[in-house]
Structure formats: structure tokens, C-alpha cells
Design an enzyme around this catalytic site. Structure first.
Site, PDB file in Angstrom:
ATOM      1  N   HIS A 230       0.840  -1.190   0.000  1.00 26.03           N
ATOM      2  CA  HIS A 230       0.000   0.000   0.000  1.00 26.03           C
ATOM      3  C   HIS A 230       0.877   1.243   0.000  1.00 26.03           C
ATOM      4  O   HIS A 230       2.103   1.139   0.041  1.00 26.03           O
ATOM      5  CB  HIS A 230      -0.940   0.020   1.215  1.00 26.03           C
ATOM      6  CG  HIS A 230      -0.239   0.146   2.530  1.00 26.03           C
ATOM      7  ND1 HIS A 230       0.140  -0.950   3.286  1.00 26.03           N
ATOM      8  CD2 HIS A 230       0.178   1.231   3.250  1.00 26.03           C
ATOM      9  CE1 HIS A 230       0.733  -0.544   4.387  1.00 26.03           C
ATOM     10  NE2 HIS A 230       0.773   0.782   4.395  1.00 26.03           N
TER      11      HIS A 230
ATOM     12  N   HIS B  67      -6.070  -1.763   4.655  1.00 26.32           N
ATOM     13  CA  HIS B  67      -5.956  -0.625   3.739  1.00 26.32           C
ATOM     14  C   HIS B  67      -5.100  -1.001   2.541  1.00 26.32           C
ATOM     15  O   HIS B  67      -4.176  -1.812   2.616  1.00 26.32           O
ATOM     16  CB  HIS B  67      -5.400   0.618   4.423  1.00 26.32           C
ATOM     17  CG  HIS B  67      -4.037   0.480   5.036  1.00 26.32           C
ATOM     18  ND1 HIS B  67      -3.621  -0.623   5.731  1.00 26.32           N
ATOM     19  CD2 HIS B  67      -2.984   1.338   5.069  1.00 26.32           C
ATOM     20  CE1 HIS B  67      -2.391  -0.453   6.179  1.00 26.32           C
ATOM     21  NE2 HIS B  67      -1.969   0.726   5.775  1.00 26.32           N
TER      22      HIS B  67
ATOM     23  N   HIS C 168       4.859   7.243   2.399  1.00 22.56           N
ATOM     24  CA  HIS C 168       5.597   5.988   2.307  1.00 22.56           C
ATOM     25  C   HIS C 168       4.929   5.020   1.356  1.00 22.56           C
ATOM     26  O   HIS C 168       3.735   5.090   1.100  1.00 22.56           O
ATOM     27  CB  HIS C 168       5.763   5.326   3.684  1.00 22.56           C
ATOM     28  CG  HIS C 168       4.499   4.774   4.272  1.00 22.56           C
ATOM     29  ND1 HIS C 168       3.701   5.478   5.150  1.00 22.56           N
ATOM     30  CD2 HIS C 168       3.901   3.559   4.131  1.00 22.56           C
ATOM     31  CE1 HIS C 168       2.680   4.733   5.514  1.00 22.56           C
ATOM     32  NE2 HIS C 168       2.769   3.566   4.906  1.00 22.56           N
TER      33      HIS C 168
ATOM     34  N   HIS D  77       1.101  -0.335  15.324  1.00 24.05           N
ATOM     35  CA  HIS D  77       0.077   0.692  15.193  1.00 24.05           C
ATOM     36  C   HIS D  77      -1.181   0.272  15.946  1.00 24.05           C
ATOM     37  O   HIS D  77      -1.541  -0.913  15.932  1.00 24.05           O
ATOM     38  CB  HIS D  77      -0.354   0.879  13.729  1.00 24.05           C
ATOM     39  CG  HIS D  77       0.684   1.459  12.838  1.00 24.05           C
ATOM     40  ND1 HIS D  77       1.388   2.595  13.132  1.00 24.05           N
ATOM     41  CD2 HIS D  77       1.107   1.071  11.612  1.00 24.05           C
ATOM     42  CE1 HIS D  77       2.197   2.881  12.131  1.00 24.05           C
ATOM     43  NE2 HIS D  77       2.055   1.963  11.199  1.00 24.05           N
TER      44      HIS D  77
ATOM     45  N   TYR E  90       9.295   2.084  10.062  1.00 28.79           N
ATOM     46  CA  TYR E  90       9.407   3.090   9.015  1.00 28.79           C
ATOM     47  C   TYR E  90      10.858   3.519   8.908  1.00 28.79           C
ATOM     48  O   TYR E  90      11.525   3.765   9.925  1.00 28.79           O
ATOM     49  CB  TYR E  90       8.556   4.318   9.331  1.00 28.79           C
ATOM     50  CG  TYR E  90       7.068   4.081   9.226  1.00 28.79           C
ATOM     51  CD1 TYR E  90       6.418   4.103   8.003  1.00 28.79           C
ATOM     52  CD2 TYR E  90       6.318   3.829  10.368  1.00 28.79           C
ATOM     53  CE1 TYR E  90       5.057   3.882   7.912  1.00 28.79           C
ATOM     54  CE2 TYR E  90       4.954   3.611  10.291  1.00 28.79           C
ATOM     55  CZ  TYR E  90       4.327   3.635   9.057  1.00 28.79           C
ATOM     56  OH  TYR E  90       2.990   3.407   8.967  1.00 28.79           O
TER      57      TYR E  90
ATOM     58  N   GLU F 145       7.967   1.472   4.414  1.00 30.21           N
ATOM     59  CA  GLU F 145       7.514   0.730   5.587  1.00 30.21           C
ATOM     60  C   GLU F 145       7.704  -0.763   5.346  1.00 30.21           C
ATOM     61  O   GLU F 145       7.422  -1.271   4.257  1.00 30.21           O
ATOM     62  CB  GLU F 145       6.038   1.006   5.875  1.00 30.21           C
ATOM     63  CG  GLU F 145       5.495   0.268   7.093  1.00 30.21           C
ATOM     64  CD  GLU F 145       3.996   0.444   7.313  1.00 30.21           C
ATOM     65  OE1 GLU F 145       3.541   0.186   8.442  1.00 30.21           O
ATOM     66  OE2 GLU F 145       3.292   0.823   6.356  1.00 30.21           O
TER      67      GLU F 145
END
Length: 311
Positions: free
Chosen positions: A154, A201, A216, A248, A257, A267
């Protein structure tokens, strides 16, 4: 869940300041497989477990950042459907011819209100993952080269008018809003996580004054152990780390990161939950992003670089 429209993220073209430094990083440190070079000077890569010819393309430029981010769609009829739907919505589109990118068919391009160039395509040469198609082993030697992510997963993009971008992705392309963070006054949304699949996501946005910025591109690993191994490899290769290893609260991903040699953040992560069309979006307050552990659940704080450094 049968995915019938937009299938998944397909490729990202990233600008680097020095091509050979970029090749060394993406091939030898991150562990992507180099799959070709073209007469425009671009270098193509894929993750070891990806089936298509490329997912990451780099080119040398005088400033870092992202040129475009693409999604693969089901077939050419679906590509035509989305092209017409975007035009009917009032967005101008253009067609990039087959072969303009190595081993990639026609692409439909459009620009989001955030200033980001997005592409859709249906065809890319299948090259496999170097494992047998009959009774394959769970991994092969490519899975041990560098950090060795299993896929480009992503991206997070920074730009203005993310609300308009969200509307296009949901109403025209069929994405689902999975999570969001409210502005400090709780009257609007400052960050959005959207999915075209059942992942937490496939693309995300943060409201930002400058258009077209990259936060990122993310690469998925298989386990927390692999994330910790990635941290070791980063340290061995003097890769500057921004955040992590940590978890997260948002999306539940376990993450690191860091920056490539040109200053583009990337990431490496694992985890995250599955979402389905009947799920309701998760909402985070701005305070929850920091002290609530939305960004960094272990330390429960915001990191200035995470909010301010983009390319």
C-alpha cells in the site's frame, strides 16, 4: 470475498536521486528482485512472492517522491468501465499505451484532487515467483535475499482535499473507508485508510497543504520475527529508521518506518486485520492518534518526523 473490480495495488514509480544507489538499496537491502531496465532509464522490481513482472519502478530525478501509484483491475472490460465512470464523474483521463512500461498493458491515468497521479491497468506479464506450480515449497531462495518482503502492499499519500479523493475512490472505484482520524476540532477528517480488498488498507491519505506528496510505500512481511530481522538488516546497512519496530493501533500492523538513500520513506510491516463490506469504519480522535496509540501503540506518542517529512 470475490473481488471483481479493483483487485489490488499494482505498481509504484518512485523517484531517486542516484539510480545505482537506489538499485543497490531496493535490490540488495530491501531484497526486491530486479526484473528489467528500459530505454527511459527506469529499473523494475518485484517482491519475491509476487506473480506479475513488476510492482516497484525507480527512476533518477533531481527530487525524490512518487510519480504515480497504480491499481490492477480484473480485466479490460473492467478497465473500460472505470474509465467511463471516471469521465462521467467529471475527471479527465488519459491512456498510456501498452509497452510504455515494461511488460505492462494499457493504463488509464487520472489525477486525484490531492495532486497524485493514479493509474488503472488490467494486463501485466505473469512471471511467477520461482516456486513450482505443482506441490510447491512454502518459500524459495529469493525469500532470504535482504529484507525480502512478500509484496508491495500500500501507500500513504499527503495532499489537499482528501475528502474529495475519498469520494472518488468510494463512489467511482468501489473502495471502502476502513479507518479515519478526525481533525483536532472533530469537524473533519485529517487521515483516511481505504481498501479495495479485504485488507485493512490499500491506500491512505493525510490532509496536507502541498499536493502530490509521498509519505511511504509499504512492503508486507510474513511475521513479527521477519520485522525484527528487517530491523537488523537496516542497522547492518546504516539505513536511517524513523519509527519502530512497534505496533500501530490504527490497522494493528506491526511496523518499521525508514528512509531509502534518497529520503523516500518506506515501511516494512506485518499483520493488520481483515475487513469486509459490512464492517463500519473505525474512528480515531486526533488525540487518539498520539496518546491513544493510533500511530505508535508501544510509546503512545506522535513522532514529529512522521507528520512533517514527506517527499
Amino acid at each position: 470475498m470475490a473481488i471483481q473490480g479493483v483487485l489490488r495495488p499494482g505498481h509504484a514509480q518512485i523517484r531517486v536521486l542516484n539510480l545505482e544507489q537506489g538499485v543497490h538499496f531496493y535490490r540488495d537491502v530491501l531484497g526486491l528482485l530486479e526484473t528489467g531496465r528500459d530505454d527511459q532509464g527506469r529499473v523494475y522490481f518485484k517482491a519475491w512472492d509476487e506473480q506479475d513482472h513488476n510492482s516497484v519502478v525507480i527512476r533518477e530525478a533531481d527530487r525524490a517522491g512518487i510519480d504515480f501509484f497504480a491499481f490492477k483491475v480484473l480485466d479490460n472490460d473492467t478497465l473500460l468501465h472505470f474509465e467511463r465512470a471516471l469521465n462521467d464523474y467529471g475527471l479527465e483521463t488519459s491512456r498510456m499505451p501498452a509497452g510504455e512500461m515494461l511488460e505492462t498493458g494499457e493504463r488509464v491515468r487520472f489525477t486525484l484532487p490531492t495532486g497524485h497521479l493514479i493509474e488503472l491497468y488490467a494486463d501485466k506479464t505473469w512471471v511467477g515467483n520461482d516456486s513450482a506450480e505443482l506441490n510447491p515449497a512454502p518459500w524459495n531462495a529469493n525469500a532470504e535475499k535482504g529484507i525480502a518482503p512478500i509484496r508491495m502492499d500500500h501507500c500513504l499519500l499527503y495532499g489537499p482535499d482528501t475528502a474529495a479523493a475519498k469520494k472518488i475512490l468510494i463512489e467511482v472505484l468501489g473502495f471502502q473507508l476502513v479507518e479515519r482520524t478526525l481533525t483536532p476540532d472533530r469537524e473533519g477528517e485529517i487521515a483516511l485508510w481505504l481498501s479495495c480488498s479485504n485488507k485493512a488498507h490499500d491506500i491512505a491519505f493525510v490532509e496536507h497543504s502541498e499536493p502530490g506528496k509521498l509519505h511511504h510505500v509499504a512492503f508486507q512481511l510474513e511475521s513479527w520475527e521477519k520485522v525484527l530481522r528487517a530491523a537488523d538488516i537496516m542497522a547492518m546497512n546504516d539505513v536511517p529508521v524513523d519509527i519502530g519496530p512497534t505496533r500501530h493501533g490504527i490497522t494493528r500492523g506491526c511496523t518499521i518506518y525508514a528512509w531509502d538513500p534518497s529520503g523516500n520513506r518506506f515501511e516494512t510491516f506485518m499483520g493488520g486485520y481483515q475487513t469486509y463490506p459490512d464492517h463500519k469504519p473505525i474512528t480515531w480522535t486526533f488525540e487518539g492518534l498520539g496518546e491513544g496509540g493510533g500511530l505508535d501503540y508501544a510509546h503512545r506518542k506522535l513522532h514529529d518526523t512522521f507528520l512533517t517529512v514527506v517527499t
